[in-house]
Write a protein that holds these residues in place. Sequence first.
Motif, PDB file in Angstrom:
ATOM      1  N   ILE A 141      14.098  -6.947  10.310  1.00 54.51           N
ATOM      2  CA  ILE A 141      15.027  -7.618   9.659  1.00 54.51           C
ATOM      3  C   ILE A 141      16.093  -8.698  10.169  1.00 54.51           C
ATOM      4  O   ILE A 141      16.344  -9.682   9.801  1.00 54.51           O
ATOM      5  CB  ILE A 141      15.830  -6.705   8.752  1.00 54.51           C
ATOM      6  N   THR A 142      16.051  -8.401  11.424  1.00 56.08           N
ATOM      7  CA  THR A 142      16.881  -9.405  12.166  1.00 56.08           C
ATOM      8  C   THR A 142      16.184 -10.679  12.328  1.00 56.08           C
ATOM      9  O   THR A 142      16.769 -11.761  12.385  1.00 56.08           O
ATOM     10  CB  THR A 142      17.312  -8.671  13.671  1.00 56.08           C
ATOM     11  N   ILE A 143      14.957 -10.593  12.917  1.00 57.12           N
ATOM     12  CA  ILE A 143      14.233 -11.626  13.044  1.00 57.12           C
ATOM     13  C   ILE A 143      14.024 -12.489  11.725  1.00 57.12           C
ATOM     14  O   ILE A 143      14.341 -13.921  11.564  1.00 57.12           O
ATOM     15  CB  ILE A 143      12.508 -11.441  13.359  1.00 57.12           C
ATOM     16  N   ALA A 144      14.109 -12.055  10.622  1.00 56.46           N
ATOM     17  CA  ALA A 144      14.029 -12.656   9.196  1.00 56.46           C
ATOM     18  C   ALA A 144      15.338 -13.277   9.045  1.00 56.46           C
ATOM     19  O   ALA A 144      15.538 -14.331   8.561  1.00 56.46           O
ATOM     20  CB  ALA A 144      13.433 -11.579   8.008  1.00 56.46           C
ATOM     21  N   THR A 180      31.741  -9.846  18.036  1.00 55.59           N
ATOM     22  CA  THR A 180      32.940  -9.301  18.905  1.00 55.59           C
ATOM     23  C   THR A 180      33.280  -8.020  18.180  1.00 55.59           C
ATOM     24  O   THR A 180      33.627  -6.914  18.680  1.00 55.59           O
ATOM     25  CB  THR A 180      33.759 -10.295  18.492  1.00 55.59           C
ATOM     26  N   TYR A 181      33.388  -8.014  16.693  1.00 52.23           N
ATOM     27  CA  TYR A 181      33.854  -6.642  16.088  1.00 52.23           C
ATOM     28  C   TYR A 181      32.898  -5.640  16.575  1.00 52.23           C
ATOM     29  O   TYR A 181      33.305  -4.368  16.845  1.00 52.23           O
ATOM     30  CB  TYR A 181      33.845  -6.908  14.718  1.00 52.23           C
ATOM     31  N   ALA A 182      31.659  -5.777  16.258  1.00 56.79           N
ATOM     32  CA  ALA A 182      30.644  -4.674  16.476  1.00 56.79           C
ATOM     33  C   ALA A 182      30.837  -4.135  18.198  1.00 56.79           C
ATOM     34  O   ALA A 182      30.698  -3.009  18.334  1.00 56.79           O
ATOM     35  CB  ALA A 182      29.421  -5.182  16.274  1.00 56.79           C
ATOM     36  N   ARG A 183      31.145  -4.992  19.031  1.00 61.48           N
ATOM     37  CA  ARG A 183      31.060  -4.682  20.615  1.00 61.48           C
ATOM     38  C   ARG A 183      32.305  -3.767  20.638  1.00 61.48           C
ATOM     39  O   ARG A 183      32.264  -2.756  21.184  1.00 61.48           O
ATOM     40  CB  ARG A 183      31.033  -5.926  21.334  1.00 61.48           C
ATOM     41  N   ARG A 295      26.813 -10.105   9.356  1.00 61.02           N
ATOM     42  CA  ARG A 295      27.280  -8.852  10.002  1.00 61.02           C
ATOM     43  C   ARG A 295      26.392  -7.972  10.734  1.00 61.02           C
ATOM     44  O   ARG A 295      26.478  -7.466  11.835  1.00 61.02           O
ATOM     45  CB  ARG A 295      28.140  -7.962   8.724  1.00 61.02           C
ATOM     46  N   LEU A 296      25.301  -7.853   9.952  1.00 63.16           N
ATOM     47  CA  LEU A 296      23.963  -6.900  10.459  1.00 63.16           C
ATOM     48  C   LEU A 296      23.606  -7.583  11.803  1.00 63.16           C
ATOM     49  O   LEU A 296      23.267  -6.946  12.732  1.00 63.16           O
ATOM     50  CB  LEU A 296      23.101  -6.981   9.411  1.00 63.16           C
TER      51      LEU A 296
END
Lengths: 578, 597
Positions: A141-144, A180-183, A295-296
């Motif tokens: 999904i990230t690639i897409a 940034t948030y995720a990290r 976000r993902l």
Amino acid sequence: MIDPGTRRGIRLLFSLLVGYRREAILSTVSAFVWMVMVIVGPYLTKLVIDRAIDGNRRDLLFPLVGAVLAAGVIKALGVGGRRYFAFLLSYRAETDLRNRIFEHIQRLEFTYHDETPTGELMSRASSDLSQVRLVYAMLPITIANVAMFVVVVAVMLSIDVTLGAIVSLAVPLLLYIANTYARRVIEIATDVQQKLADNTAVIAEAIGGIRVVKSYGQEAQETAKVHLAAIGIYERSMELIKNRAIFIPLFELVAPLATAVILGMGGLRVIEGALTPGEFYQFAEYMVILNFPLRLTGWFFAEIPRASAAGGRVLELLKTAPEITDPKQPVDIPPGPGDIRFSDVYFQYPDGSPVLDGFDLHVPGGRSVAVVGATGSGKTTVAYLLARFYDVTGGKVLLDGVDVRSVRLGDLRNEVAVVFEETFLFSASIRDNIAFGNPDASDQQVRLAARLAQAHEFITETANGYDSMIGERGYSLSGGQRQRIALARAVLRDPRVLILDDATSSVDAVTEDEIRDALKTVMAGRTTIIIAHRPSTLLLADQVIFIEEGKVVASGTHMDLLERIPRYGAVLASSEVV
Amino acid sequence: MYARFGSGEGRSEGTGELLKKAASYGTGLGWLAFGALVATIIATVTRLAGPAYVRQGLDAVGIADRQALFRSVWWFVGALVLQYISQAISQYWVSGVGEKYLADLRVQAFRHLIDLDVDFFSRSKAGVLVSRLTSDIEALTQFVKEGAINVVTSVLTVIGVTIAMFLIDVSLALAVLALMPVLLAVSVVFRIYADRAYEQVREHIGRVLGAIQEGISGVRVVQAYTQEQRQRIEFGRVNERYFDANIAAAKAISAYFPAVDFLRTAGLALILVVGGQRVLDGDMTFGALVAFLLYLNWFFEPIVQISNLYNLLQAALAALSKLLGILDRQPAVPAPTSPIDLPTVAGRLSFESVRFAYDPTVPILKGIDLDIVAGERIAIVGETGSGKSTLAKLAVRFYDPSSGSIRLDDVELSSVSFEDLRRGVSLVPQEGFLFAGTLRDNIRYARPDATDDEIWLVCETLGIADWVRSLPEELDTEVRERGSRFSSGERQLVALGRALLAGPSVIVLDEATSNLDPETEAVVEAALATLLEGRTAIVIAHRLATAERADRVVVMDDGEIVEVGHHADLIVANGPYARLNAVWQAAGGASPPDGVR
């Protein structure tokens, strides 16, 4: 920007992925189908608005809405395929890796397990693998999604350059904020996990030491410790909450904010005729659509360092080669009585501390020898070298004339049975535990072995006899009973050599009495090495050797050594408990 | 009762009652919770206002009214600012209230647990108790953190969107609502299927972890019997079943989300067809149609969310029910309601017709009469199961006798406050349990306010000061750190130091059975002698020497005292003690040479 360790981890993760090409490709292709339909959908809606409604073409309404529906069907299929194949890919990889880890752990030698805590190996096979799985599941999904960002930006620019450029700026900005948030969240969450683990340790300790707590009436002190831990968790969690309170509303703000910008600027251009109402909708809808993928994706890249570190740890474990393996050209063990010879044997631990230092010993077949020595003198090492749980660092160990390193491990261990100091029983029936080494043994053979080990009687007294389950959820046996089951397990193989490694040290005098009778019967006609310090057990052996500093310093009968060697008496007395 | 904890099953209370009880642990959080709710409502309303401004703006565009357009845009932006602020506050407060509640619950639950009687602890599995206070609270955390706010927001959003849609156009709203039953039906079917699948997943992950754990701890036996192949195959089977369970769950997810996704498209199509015709007919403005399309995004998501949260809620309720199982339990050894003051304890302890049973049908103590005078040293001997440990536990009031009385200095033990009792009577457990922390903390465990001078005095008195000085950081040495792990003899010494600093008049000692090297053994013996000097001592003896040194030996068999007297006299009497002594002697073989002991 990416440190070398992470880069290595990523390479390793990709190298593993090759085995799951089919699932990876199917999932990525489905993800692309989904992605294209996600972008086509708003375009078709735009056509409905502009052509059919704004263009006042009622006849176009149904065909165009039909196209919207058709795109919806294809999109749904894409979502389904993307999810299903990503699950398949990630769980298959996780399951296979877990099998490999388990198999590998089983093959690693004793010295490895001596030094590696169980918890560490457990987390390789559980939490580390979950990390790896998560990244695999997210990859298609990230690639897409990344492709989607590019295409959407291009489409927006093609509709309206100014508006498109402004709105497109939101994409990298959001990606940056999301990352940034995720990290931050991942860092704090890891910390909270650690604090939770600390809290668990405090609680487990208070419960484990409840008798001390109660004896001194220190309930309040323990509660204060938990209070402190709870505040620690609370404070760190509040930081997490603060970050969420700042960022999550921000994410939700972006799409409507972009809509407001589009409404203002786009509205003017609609009035000017530069933008159609449908295109306005298309713009607004794209911002909504992009929100979650952004976000993902930000989160995915924040997870990469952790996942690659976890993958690195897993692969490091799998790369650790077992040091004790079958020889390349194994010989058969010739028939024999179980004659044992240690010839000028040296052994040191991996850290270099010496244990055996020119150790010589000959035990003729069928004889029994007791090994006595202080803690750390190398008694257990002697036993482990014979069964090849350790390998000598110098000299050799011979069984019936052949070096134990030149025969197959299976053959060797079939002839050399060890009863360990700590009895380990599997959560299985008593029968399965006794037949552990010979799964094909008949009931009759199992019973015979149990009789020899003086275990038959108490086994038949348990609720289901030989079928009684033991282990955490099953029947609880006394130390002596467990020890006798382990003994039955050893004699069922009918080995030439029996090694009793301190098998009677952790039971009380009365229980030892029971076990001693069992030992007498199983030792008959077998070469036996007994590691013990209780005089009553030592008396079972034909001969006692006393080792100090890695060498045999004296041998003879128990009484004989007691008289001649003062240190012998001292070492025994130190462990004698009435 | 106990079975409940063993099996980890929950209670059969209603959800409402459970929640009410749970709420009672969050006192003082009411106003915060109310504030959080208000903020959440504002956040939801401002969010839902967005499409309404879009509609106004677009309608303004339709009549080319630039000023009205900008007015809508500014209102829109203003609403967004308010939305951000209120949503941030709502997020922070709702989760903050939850965290505060959990922090209180962690402490209160622990305080309750630790005050329960020792009997409860010895009958429960430590692991189960720990998981009640950790993983079960975590299950609640999950819901409190992610569930609560999402439930509130989702419910408010669905209600708000429905109202907004009806305000715009009734017939169009009805058309979209027609999809609702389909969505609900799909969600319910998914929920049922997914629940079952996830239950399988949970069960199988437990098995997989259990199998790995066993594979690691049993690896030596596996290799000794060269069963690596079989282990691998068996593990592969367990692992594969876990895979299957995961894939079953994956199939449910992979079917449900596309279905929801398609329903959303269907909603879009409905709006376009019905709304498009109404716009064409001139019954509805263009802006209203676009606003409707924007609302659609917020209509499906909350319902999917609520369906997902149901799982979290169920897990939280199950955890809560298990937790309350402990919190509802009252200590079996209650503190006296009107305690009798016992500022100093002389140390006389008398048992009068004391009977005790965990289970009424299996008596453990069958009428014990024993008068121990102050300063006397008693050794209790007997086989495993004779009741000697139980007698010791009754002496420190870990349990209360089923009948009969135990008096300390002529005061009924159950009338003495726990404070006085713990100061007067201490049990020194055999294993020398050490808490994580420094050596200092461990020695002054019973008296956290003790000064270093007092601690050193205790060390000098026990003869362990030199040993402490030899440690890398003396009293600051961490007892559990790698490399400075204490031997069992050293742990016993610390336990003795702890007891000496506590300074009780009566000491009940469960003698250690573990092996010590001769030097340590001698130090422990000497320290023990110092500790017991001038105190009443009840020692559960495992060593011949201990029995020999006691003023009186009490021989127990099957819950009764069968013999009392001095070692030498009992040997002469040639009764049960003499027989036991003979077994000990035989097990020990030849006596060790002189000077060794």
